[in-house]
Scaffold this motif. Structure first.
Motif, mmCIF file in Angstrom:
data_model
loop_
_atom_site.group_PDB
_atom_site.id
_atom_site.type_symbol
_atom_site.label_atom_id
_atom_site.label_comp_id
_atom_site.label_asym_id
_atom_site.label_seq_id
_atom_site.Cartn_x
_atom_site.Cartn_y
_atom_site.Cartn_z
ATOM 1 N N GLN A 162 0.832 -1.207 0.000
ATOM 2 C CA GLN A 162 0.000 0.000 0.000
ATOM 3 C C GLN A 162 0.870 1.263 0.000
ATOM 4 O O GLN A 162 0.673 2.193 -0.773
ATOM 5 C CB GLN A 162 -0.924 -0.012 1.225
ATOM 6 N N GLU A 163 1.868 1.273 0.892
ATOM 7 C CA GLU A 163 2.738 2.443 0.993
ATOM 8 C C GLU A 163 3.533 2.667 -0.294
ATOM 9 O O GLU A 163 3.639 3.791 -0.785
ATOM 10 C CB GLU A 163 3.693 2.255 2.184
ATOM 11 N N LYS A 164 4.097 1.588 -0.824
ATOM 12 C CA LYS A 164 4.888 1.734 -2.054
ATOM 13 C C LYS A 164 4.009 2.127 -3.241
ATOM 14 O O LYS A 164 4.409 2.914 -4.106
ATOM 15 C CB LYS A 164 5.621 0.426 -2.357
ATOM 16 N N GLY A 165 2.790 1.597 -3.275
ATOM 17 C CA GLY A 165 1.862 1.970 -4.343
ATOM 18 C C GLY A 165 1.539 3.450 -4.324
ATOM 19 O O GLY A 165 1.444 4.094 -5.378
ATOM 20 N N GLU A 166 1.340 4.004 -3.106
ATOM 21 C CA GLU A 166 1.061 5.442 -3.005
ATOM 22 C C GLU A 166 2.244 6.269 -3.519
ATOM 23 O O GLU A 166 2.065 7.282 -4.200
ATOM 24 C CB GLU A 166 0.739 5.805 -1.551
ATOM 25 N N ILE A 167 3.460 5.828 -3.182
ATOM 26 C CA ILE A 167 4.661 6.556 -3.634
ATOM 27 C C ILE A 167 4.784 6.507 -5.151
ATOM 28 O O ILE A 167 5.050 7.516 -5.826
ATOM 29 C CB ILE A 167 5.918 5.975 -2.955
ATOM 30 N N LEU A 168 4.594 5.313 -5.728
ATOM 31 C CA LEU A 168 4.677 5.179 -7.188
ATOM 32 C C LEU A 168 3.601 6.005 -7.880
ATOM 33 O O LEU A 168 3.845 6.677 -8.896
ATOM 34 C CB LEU A 168 4.560 3.706 -7.589
ATOM 35 N N ALA A 169 2.378 5.961 -7.347
ATOM 36 C CA ALA A 169 1.282 6.713 -7.959
ATOM 37 C C ALA A 169 1.552 8.206 -7.903
ATOM 38 O O ALA A 169 1.238 8.947 -8.847
ATOM 39 C CB ALA A 169 -0.035 6.380 -7.265
ATOM 40 N N ALA A 170 2.111 8.672 -6.778
ATOM 41 C CA ALA A 170 2.434 10.098 -6.658
ATOM 42 C C ALA A 170 3.461 10.511 -7.697
ATOM 43 O O ALA A 170 3.461 11.653 -8.175
ATOM 44 C CB ALA A 170 2.936 10.401 -5.249
ATOM 45 N N ASP A 171 4.368 9.586 -8.069
ATOM 46 C CA ASP A 171 5.365 9.874 -9.095
ATOM 47 C C ASP A 171 4.883 9.498 -10.495
ATOM 48 O O ASP A 171 5.680 9.450 -11.443
ATOM 49 C CB ASP A 171 6.665 9.117 -8.790
ATOM 50 N N GLN A 172 3.575 9.222 -10.627
ATOM 51 C CA GLN A 172 2.976 8.910 -11.926
ATOM 52 C C GLN A 172 3.627 7.687 -12.575
ATOM 53 O O GLN A 172 3.927 7.671 -13.774
ATOM 54 C CB GLN A 172 3.044 10.118 -12.869
ATOM 55 N N ILE A 173 3.860 6.648 -11.780
ATOM 56 C CA ILE A 173 4.429 5.388 -12.284
ATOM 57 C C ILE A 173 3.371 4.302 -12.147
ATOM 58 O O ILE A 173 2.775 4.138 -11.083
ATOM 59 C CB ILE A 173 5.703 5.000 -11.499
ATOM 60 N N ARG A 174 3.142 3.551 -13.223
ATOM 61 C CA ARG A 174 2.173 2.463 -13.208
ATOM 62 C C ARG A 174 2.898 1.122 -13.093
ATOM 63 O O ARG A 174 4.055 0.991 -13.502
ATOM 64 C CB ARG A 174 1.335 2.479 -14.482
ATOM 65 N N VAL A 175 2.174 0.137 -12.575
ATOM 66 C CA VAL A 175 2.708 -1.228 -12.490
ATOM 67 C C VAL A 175 1.798 -2.150 -13.286
ATOM 68 O O VAL A 175 0.599 -2.245 -13.005
ATOM 69 C CB VAL A 175 2.815 -1.698 -11.027
ATOM 70 N N TYR A 176 2.370 -2.802 -14.303
ATOM 71 C CA TYR A 176 1.681 -3.818 -15.083
ATOM 72 C C TYR A 176 2.337 -5.159 -14.749
ATOM 73 O O TYR A 176 3.557 -5.300 -14.898
ATOM 74 C CB TYR A 176 1.805 -3.539 -16.586
ATOM 75 N N ALA A 177 1.538 -6.130 -14.282
ATOM 76 C CA ALA A 177 2.107 -7.392 -13.798
ATOM 77 C C ALA A 177 1.484 -8.589 -14.513
ATOM 78 O O ALA A 177 0.278 -8.629 -14.763
ATOM 79 C CB ALA A 177 1.897 -7.510 -12.295
ATOM 80 N N VAL A 178 2.343 -9.574 -14.837
ATOM 81 C CA VAL A 178 1.913 -10.849 -15.399
ATOM 82 C C VAL A 178 2.360 -11.948 -14.434
ATOM 83 O O VAL A 178 3.549 -12.026 -14.071
ATOM 84 C CB VAL A 178 2.510 -11.091 -16.795
#
Length: 830
Positions: A162-178
């Motif tokens: 959750q914490e890392k997701g908030e940081i990535l989202a604030a920096d406009q970085i998306r995560v695509y996972a397979v």
């Protein structure tokens, strides 16, 4: 490694409880020029199972094959540790891609735990290096299961995800996972959802290719134009219409069964296929990436598929237009009473006849839409009257050509019942001086009433943002604290004020923003209040336009001064001189903005001013402290004269200044006189000349002499004298061999007036008749005309007179009488 069902259940319950308190931060859907991907690959021990290592390498190679030359890529592998296999770098060329793929997995062993957190942090670091505008940053995660915990390492839990997701989202970085084979972990799902990414589980290389092809092309802002499964029997043909306005196109033919081929139906002997597209061909798939610079890569294409298998066909194309939506921004809040402003910048060639429109979309349907209108740089603007709607909406900006959408961009906004911003900020098109201080006041109104702090509405912050021409932004905090240094007068009256110091020149866009709570819910509203100019060139250059001036002590003189004003405002200047010389009467002058202005400064000279030449300094100062004068003192030479000298000087100046008029006044009469003389010569003078001829013969004592002629008209004289005296110097004709001593005179009866030029104008007005010929003799001569004796008489045509011993016949015309009588052929000598 695999999860048991109890662990999965606990993870999902934990994820659900956290989402009750946290909501994902949505990554803005922005227009971008290229993509930066950090490939994060799981190389833990579990990747050795069921051929996942081969699937892993196939996925890596396939991702690289689908990147464009302007995209960027980095590679991180992880097990118990995260390792940067290669740093973030531009793809650049097919040769560089080949280098990145070669022997990449030779030193990678699938072993150890699964340290997601370290891998995500390293990918975050790689993408943080991409600071240039227009780049979409994405983590491409390939994994097979849970986040294992290495001894001494921080656990990758729901909370840390959750914490890392908030940081990535604030920096406009998306995560695509397979996820390979197993269901992706709850932690993976958390970080994907927090960053507005995507998640997919795949079991085969074929599924992996389809998934990555769709994702990568979507990230590259391509649109799906074809997706179907073609069952081939020996050979089949498929047709794909690529349109005529694409920037990039990618077509994938993929099958779970190898050994099929795809061939474009274009004669390679006519156009080399390598000039039309790049091609990657393996037994399992064929990838075409068409080059937009060739017009042959547009329109409808046919492909021949050989083989007996089911082939997935996918085609994506990016329109040759890029839309950058400046307003509205994603997640922006709007008041239900306000119109929604749109501003979009379009790059690329817009087809002739295309229109640009904006729409407010709810549940997939247009609620309201309007057409946007652009300028010469393809900047389109307009407004939507949202008609008191509320709730979350999607806004779409579209380019339509022949009723088809060829490009679009969407954002998400919120409309609710909020206060509105009112401000006294100067209107657009205003001009300010560099360094000027202005005071700004703003208030929030709700239902027509100024908003003050209450239980239902609270205001946390009111700010003014100034977006400068150089791309920077400055902020001014407005206050309602009653402090004079903030420009505020009364505390807590709902009017927020602040000072703005304009220290950057150029065009400035002013946006007012207010945030607070209303009915327990946070709100943030903004309003574009003005666009204005700050002018750095605030200098005025004064200069004297003459070398010297003259004057008489005690009188006034005018000193011409010019001012070159580079300020965009009218400026007030004050002029003065030393009191020992005199006083400036118009000491205050206004210089118009942005131009050169000439002004005559009137100076009253002192009575006791000494005679002669002297230099007088003129002092100039500006009313505004922000105005810079190139020089604050000018000097001019004054020549003080007595009145007689001044009159003589002024007279000379008057003559020099009016010499053209003087010449004109003198020249006109002379020209008129000259014309009058010309008229006299043409109209009057010919009628004052004696014309014709005289024929005469002697007759003495009954004897008649030979007939002779006197051509008096040939002389073209006003008076013709015929004399019998051979010594007569006045005579025009002499009749010899006679004892007579007098003259025969022929002249016209007309007499010129006093002014011949005046007679010329009179003749022009009234035609002058031919005057009579007068015949007279001088003493002692007389003549007989008819039966009368005269000394003077009129002589008419064909009359005969006798004087002395001669008989004269007068012919008014000069024609030879003999020629007429004898009938001489006048043409015989021609």
């Amino acid at each position: 490694m695999k999860n048991n069902w109890l662990t999965q259940l606990v993870s999902y319950l934990s994820l659900f409880s956290l989402f009750l308190f946290f909501s994902p931060i949505e990554v803005q859907a922005t227009t971008h020029d290229h993509v930066a991907v950090s490939i994060v690959m799981d190389t833990s021990q579990s990747m050795n199972e069921a051929g996942r290592a081969a699937l892993q390498q196939e996925a890596f190679s396939f991702i690289l094959n689908n990147l464009n030359e302007k995209d960027h890529v980095g590679f991180v592998s992880f097990n118990g540790e995260a390792v940067e296999q290669f740093e973030m770098q531009a793809v650049r060329s097919a040769e560089n891609l080949k280098r990145l793929k070669t022997n990449r997995f030779d030193n990678i062993d699938n072993e150890g735990k699964t340290n997601y957190l370290a891998a995500i942090e390293m990918a975050h670091a790689q993408l943080s290096e991409m600071t240039m505008p227009g780049v979409l940053k994405v983590v491409l995660l390939l994994t097979d299961g849970d986040a294992g915990i290495e001894t001494g390492k921080q656990a990758f839990t729901i909370e840390t995800a959750q914490e890392k997701g908030e940081i990535l989202a604030a920096d406009q970085i998306r995560v695509y996972a397979v996820g390979f084979a197993d269901e992706p972990s709850a932690e993976t799902k958390t970080i994907v959802e927090m960053t507005n990414g995507k998640l997919e589980r795949v079991n085969t290389a074929h599924q992996m290719r389809i998934t990555w092809f769709e994702w990568i092309n979507t990230l590259q802002q391509k649109e799906e134009i074809k997706k179907f499964v073609q069952n081939t029997q020996a050979q089949e043909s498929v047709s794909i219409d690529l349109g005529s306005n694409q920037r990039e196109t990618a077509i994938l033919f993929a099958s779970e069964n190898p050994n099929f081929t795809v061939t474009p139906k274009l004669n390679a002997d006519t156009v080399p296929l390598g000039k039309l597209f790049d091609q990657v061909q393996t037994p399992e798939y064929t990838l075409f990436k068409l080059k937009p610079e060739s017009y042959l890569s547009q329109g409808r294409w046919t492909f021949d598929i050989k083989g007996e298998t089911a082939v997935n066909v996918l085609a994506y194309t990016a329109p040759n237009l890029t839309l950058e939506v400046v307003s509205p921004r994603t997640q922006q809040q709007y008041n239900r009473l306000d119109n929604i402003p749109f501003e979009v910048h379009i790059t690329g060639d817009i087809p002739e006849g295309a229109i640009v429109e904006a729409a407010l979309v709810k549940n997939g349907k247009d609620v309201v839409k309007t057409q946007l209108y652009g300028n010469e740089v393809q900047q389109f603007t307009g407004e939507i009257d949202q008609d008191y709607l509320t709730g979350n909406h999607v806004t779409e900006v579209r380019v339509l050509f022949e009723d088809e959408v060829i490009a679009k961009q969407e954002t998400r906004i919120s409309i609710s019942s909020l206060p509105i911003i009112k401000t006294d900020f100067p209107s657009s098109l205003s001009n300010f001086k560099y360094g000027e201080d202005i005071i700004v006041s703003t208030r929030l109104q709700y239902n027509g009433t100024i908003v003050k702090k209450s239980e239902t509405i609270g205001i946390d912050s009111v700010r003014l943002y100034l977006h400068h021409e150089d791309g920077t932004t400055s902020m001014v905090q407005l206050s309602d604290d009653g402090l004079r240094n903030h420009g505020d007068i009364h505390q807590a009256d709902g009017i927020y004020t602040g000072y703005v110091n304009l220290v950057k020149s150029g065009t400035v866009e002013a946006v007012m923003e207010a945030s607070g709570q209303m009915n327990g819910k946070p709100f943030s509203i903004e309003k574009e209040v003005s666009t204005f100019q700050v002018n750095h060139s605030n200098n005025i250059r004064p200069f004297v336009t003459v070398d010297s001036i003259h004057g008489v002590p005690g009188s006034t003189v005018n000193l011409p001064i010019a001012f070159e004003n580079k300020s965009y405002e009218n400026e007030i200047l004050y002029i003065s001189i030393d009191s020992g010389f005199g006083t400036v009467l118009n000491e205050s002058i206004q210089v118009p903005a942005n131009g050169t202005w000439k002004e005559e400064i009137t100076i009253q000279l002192n009575e006791d001013l000494a005679k002669g030449s002297m230099n007088i300094p003129v002092r100039i100062r500006s009313e505004s402290e922000l105005i810079q004068l190139s020089q604050s003192t000018l000097s001019f030479e004054l020549r003080a004269n007595n009145r007689l000298q001044e009159w003589g000087r002024m007279g000379s100046i008057w003559i020099l200044n009016n010499r053209s008029w003087i010449v004109f006044v003198l020249a006109v009469p002379l020209v008129l006189i000259f014309i009058g003389y010309l008229l006299h010569a043409v109209l009057v003078h010919p009628k004052t000349l004696v014309t014709g001829r005289l024929e005469y013969f002697s007759r003495y004592k009954g004897q008649v002499g030979t007939t002779k002629q006197l051509d008096v008209g040939r002389l073209r004289k006003k008076k013709v004298i015929i004399s019998f005296d051979e010594e007569d110097k006045e005579a025009d004709f002499i009749i010899p061999e006679t004892t007579s001593q007098y003259q025969i005179i022929l002249h016209r009866s007309y007499e010129d007036g006093r002014w011949k030029f005046w007679d010329g104008y009179r003749a022009l007005v009234k035609q002058l008749p031919l005057s009579d010929v007068i015949l007279r003799t001088t003493r002692p001569g007389i003549f007989r005309l008819g039966s009368e004796i005269y000394t003077s008489s009129e002589l008419h045509d064909l009359e005969t007179f006798t004087t002395g011993s001669f008989v004269f016949h007068y012919y008014a015309e000069s024609t030879d009488i003999q020629e007429r009588d004898e009938g001489v052929d006048l043409l015989s000598e021609r």
